[in-house]
Design a protein around this motif. Structure first.
Motif, PDB file in Angstrom:
ATOM      1  N   LYS A   2       0.826  -1.206   0.000  1.00 43.88           N
ATOM      2  CA  LYS A   2       0.000   0.000   0.000  1.00 43.88           C
ATOM      3  C   LYS A   2       0.861   1.256   0.000  1.00 43.88           C
ATOM      4  O   LYS A   2       0.551   2.234  -0.677  1.00 43.88           O
ATOM      5  N   ASP A   6       0.706   4.246  -2.622  1.00 42.35           N
ATOM      6  CA  ASP A   6       0.525   5.642  -2.214  1.00 42.35           C
ATOM      7  C   ASP A   6       1.625   6.543  -2.770  1.00 42.35           C
ATOM      8  O   ASP A   6       1.394   7.726  -3.027  1.00 42.35           O
ATOM      9  N   CYS A  37      -7.115   7.638  -7.191  1.00 49.52           N
ATOM     10  CA  CYS A  37      -8.374   7.703  -6.439  1.00 49.52           C
ATOM     11  C   CYS A  37      -9.503   7.045  -7.225  1.00 49.52           C
ATOM     12  O   CYS A  37     -10.347   6.349  -6.642  1.00 49.52           O
ATOM     13  N   TRP A  41     -11.751   3.824  -6.092  1.00 47.40           N
ATOM     14  CA  TRP A  41     -13.213   3.868  -6.077  1.00 47.40           C
ATOM     15  C   TRP A  41     -13.804   2.722  -6.903  1.00 47.40           C
ATOM     16  O   TRP A  41     -14.741   2.060  -6.479  1.00 47.40           O
ATOM     17  N   THR A  44     -12.803  -0.747  -4.980  1.00 45.16           N
ATOM     18  CA  THR A  44     -13.224  -0.991  -3.592  1.00 45.16           C
ATOM     19  C   THR A  44     -14.488  -0.240  -3.191  1.00 45.16           C
ATOM     20  O   THR A  44     -15.003  -0.462  -2.110  1.00 45.16           O
ATOM     21  N   LYS A  46     -14.571   2.697  -2.222  1.00 41.35           N
ATOM     22  CA  LYS A  46     -14.258   3.672  -1.172  1.00 41.35           C
ATOM     23  C   LYS A  46     -12.876   4.251  -1.430  1.00 41.35           C
ATOM     24  O   LYS A  46     -12.004   3.597  -2.000  1.00 41.35           O
ATOM     25  N   VAL A  47     -12.720   5.496  -1.023  1.00 41.36           N
ATOM     26  CA  VAL A  47     -11.436   6.185  -1.104  1.00 41.36           C
ATOM     27  C   VAL A  47     -11.189   6.755   0.287  1.00 41.36           C
ATOM     28  O   VAL A  47     -12.050   7.441   0.842  1.00 41.36           O
ATOM     29  N   GLY A  48     -10.024   6.460   0.833  1.00 40.46           N
ATOM     30  CA  GLY A  48      -9.701   6.875   2.189  1.00 40.46           C
ATOM     31  C   GLY A  48      -9.595   8.381   2.339  1.00 40.46           C
ATOM     32  O   GLY A  48      -9.345   9.117   1.370  1.00 40.46           O
ATOM     33  N   THR A  49      -9.765   8.827   3.558  1.00 35.95           N
ATOM     34  CA  THR A  49      -9.680  10.252   3.866  1.00 35.95           C
ATOM     35  C   THR A  49      -8.313  10.816   3.483  1.00 35.95           C
ATOM     36  O   THR A  49      -8.222  11.923   2.944  1.00 35.95           O
ATOM     37  N   GLN A  51      -6.287   9.765   1.121  1.00 35.61           N
ATOM     38  CA  GLN A  51      -6.197   9.882  -0.336  1.00 35.61           C
ATOM     39  C   GLN A  51      -7.014  11.063  -0.847  1.00 35.61           C
ATOM     40  O   GLN A  51      -6.574  11.774  -1.753  1.00 35.61           O
ATOM     41  N   ARG A 103      -7.856   4.045  14.345  1.00 34.96           N
ATOM     42  CA  ARG A 103      -8.890   3.882  13.318  1.00 34.96           C
ATOM     43  C   ARG A 103      -8.312   3.274  12.044  1.00 34.96           C
ATOM     44  O   ARG A 103      -8.966   2.493  11.380  1.00 34.96           O
ATOM     45  N   LEU A 104      -7.066   3.656  11.732  1.00 36.27           N
ATOM     46  CA  LEU A 104      -6.432   3.141  10.520  1.00 36.27           C
ATOM     47  C   LEU A 104      -5.951   1.700  10.660  1.00 36.27           C
ATOM     48  O   LEU A 104      -6.089   0.905   9.738  1.00 36.27           O
TER      49      LEU A 104
END
Length: 181
Positions: A2, A6, A37, A41, A44, A46-49, A51, A103-104
């Motif tokens: 990951k 990134d 991004c 999307w 998954t 979803k796109v993380g905060t 990103q 949280r991560l």
């Protein structure tokens, strides 16, 4: 893996800079971040905060770089992102039941609450310092040095920090508790 995903826009920025110039590299980083991004999307839903924050900042600072033809904006981007993340991690330390790092990573690690808080503070400090180091390099060194630092320096410092965190965490990781039936 990951982490490398990134860093893909940074790697593409570096390659475009070496082959062309700072403005082509900036456009490449913008496109790469949008595609990254979009890929997240599509695959998954979803796109993380982090990103999304990175996307917003590259659109603003990269866009200003291209629109005003001023490389200072793209040089500020890593500092702004790192200070934003450092501030968010620090803020999570004071507000809410879980820290940002919990949280991560909470789904992958079981740690005592004190260790989560220390880990969160360490990441906050890391982001704040990394932003300051970028500011120093962009101010006191030439563009080529800054571009090299952006890829190799930031990636290297991040890898060293992750390895150090792994050694620290290895002493504190707890086995997940089994559910009672």
């Amino acid at each position: 893996m990951k982490l490398l995903f990134d860093f893909l826009p940074v790697l593409l920025f570096f390659l475009a800079y070496k082959l062309f110039d700072i403005y082509i590299a900036t456009g490449t980083a913008i496109v790469a971040t949008v595609v990254q991004c979009g890929w997240l999307w599509i695959t998954t839903r979803k796109v993380g905060t982090m990103q999304l924050a990175t996307l917003a900042i590259i659109l603003v600072f990269g866009g200003l770089t291209l629109f005003l033809h001023d490389e200072q904006f793209i040089k500020w981007k890593p500092t702004v992102i790192n200070w934003l993340f450092g501030g968010a991690f620090l803020f999570s330390q004071m507000v809410g039941r879980q820290t940002a790092i919990e949280r991560l990573l909470g789904g992958n690690l079981t740690l005592p609450p004190l260790i989560w808080r220390r880990l969160n503070l360490a990441w906050s400090a890391f982001f704040l310092v990394l932003g300051g180091v970028n500011l120093y390099v962009m101010t006191y060194y030439d563009r080529d040095t800054w571009v090299n630092f952006k890829l190799f320096g930031m990636l290297g410092l991040t890898m060293v920090f992750i390895v150090a965190q792994s050694f620290y965490l290895s002493r504190h990781v707890q086995e997940p508790k089994e559910e009672v039936k």
